[in-house]
Design an enzyme around this catalytic site. Sequence first.
Site, short mmCIF file in Angstrom:
data_model
loop_
_atom_site.label_atom_id
_atom_site.label_comp_id
_atom_site.label_asym_id
_atom_site.label_seq_id
_atom_site.Cartn_x
_atom_site.Cartn_y
_atom_site.Cartn_z
N CYS A 129 0.82 -1.21 0.00
CA CYS A 129 0.00 0.00 0.00
C CYS A 129 0.86 1.27 0.00
O CYS A 129 1.99 1.27 0.50
CB CYS A 129 -0.92 0.01 1.23
N ASN A 152 12.00 -6.41 -5.52
CA ASN A 152 11.42 -7.40 -4.61
C ASN A 152 12.29 -7.55 -3.37
O ASN A 152 13.51 -7.69 -3.48
CB ASN A 152 11.29 -8.74 -5.35
N HIS A 167 -1.23 -6.40 -8.25
CA HIS A 167 0.17 -6.26 -8.60
C HIS A 167 0.62 -7.41 -9.49
O HIS A 167 -0.06 -8.43 -9.62
CB HIS A 167 1.05 -6.23 -7.34
N HIS A 217 4.91 -13.33 -23.28
CA HIS A 217 6.04 -13.95 -23.96
C HIS A 217 6.28 -13.23 -25.28
O HIS A 217 5.35 -13.02 -26.06
CB HIS A 217 5.78 -15.43 -24.24
N HIS A 240 2.72 -12.57 -27.32
CA HIS A 240 1.44 -13.10 -26.87
C HIS A 240 1.41 -13.16 -25.34
O HIS A 240 2.45 -13.24 -24.69
CB HIS A 240 1.17 -14.48 -27.45
N MET A 258 -3.86 -30.38 -11.40
CA MET A 258 -2.87 -31.00 -12.28
C MET A 258 -2.12 -32.06 -11.46
O MET A 258 -1.06 -31.79 -10.87
CB MET A 258 -1.89 -29.96 -12.83
N TYR A 272 -2.24 -38.42 -13.60
CA TYR A 272 -1.91 -38.62 -15.01
C TYR A 272 -1.22 -37.40 -15.59
O TYR A 272 -0.26 -37.53 -16.36
CB TYR A 272 -3.20 -38.92 -15.79
#
Length: 352
Positions: free
Chosen positions: A56, A78, A166, A281, A299, A316, A319
């Site tokens: 903030c 960061n 962000h 990308h 893209h 995910m 399999y």
Amino acid sequence: MAGKFNPNDNQHIRYNPLKDDWILVSPHRMKRPWQGQQEKIPENSIPSHDLSNPLCPGAVRSDGQVNPDYEGTFVFDNDFPALLEDGPEPEDTGHLLRSATARGTCRVMCFHPRSDMTLPLMSIAEIRAVIDRWVEQMTELCPKYTWIQIFENKGAVMGCSNPHPHCQIWASSFLPNELSIKDRTQKEHYCIHGVPLLVDYTRIELEKKERIVVENADWLVVVPYWATWPFETMLLPKRHVQRLQDLTEQEKNSLADIMKRLLTKYDNLFETSFPYSMGWHGAPSGEYSERDNSHWQLHASYYPPLLRSATVKKFMVGYEMLAQAQRDLTAEQAAEKLRSLPEVHYKLREES
């Protein structure tokens, strides 16, 4: 007799030319009942400003630095970066135990001063300011680094630990795995066909109109034919563009427009703040800038996990982790669902 094949009813595999792999599509599984985990719907009581939130305006971050009272976007290094600009060289023992140098920088970019704001609720002018800052960061970092990854994790279910709007920007001295594959596949297609893979693909999607979610004069959003996540989308320019910083002023304006429209549809799907991971990308930079990158097409990809409702997501596992990606809902069905949604945000409809 097995009968006539119907892609919306019968299992099949689809090829992803960008990643040079296949995905199993099992649309008949959408009929099964769901008795698995359900995610808690996020609370809507996020304060617009909280000085205990390190993103903030005016807040004190973990390293003691005080954020300025910013009124638009804000970028800072960061406080807990995955990549540092300096460090000792690793020893490469060769053969199976290989290592190599990794250097870089990691930044955080706040989209808006209010913590209760998200991109679909921001004005087009505010989204354009986000795009301008992305371009500024790319322009600054590209000469020094091989790859600059802009990405946004939205929602706690996607591992986002802070609700303040962000994204992150990681710049590295090496080309990451996903991009090494895309560099190879796009170059192979360009060498054979003489046209960038995604330029070719955009032409096909505009002709077929089966997987288009939304479009304008400069941009196209589709659920890719080879999509893995249920409501995955790809955002593509309609002309050949290699990097964000190559966009015209008009294309930046229309990008802000189509981002707002897409993200509004996402939120409207289950009337919740739709979680996703997204990223841009484009052609690699640094030493790669000296070569011909004509095979690259800019893209953005959006990977949202929600499947059946605001509380049911795709996992995910099993399999997918051990064999190959699999999806139930077809890309065409997902595109139709998204396409049919209104472009006025459900929260704004409620207010009116």
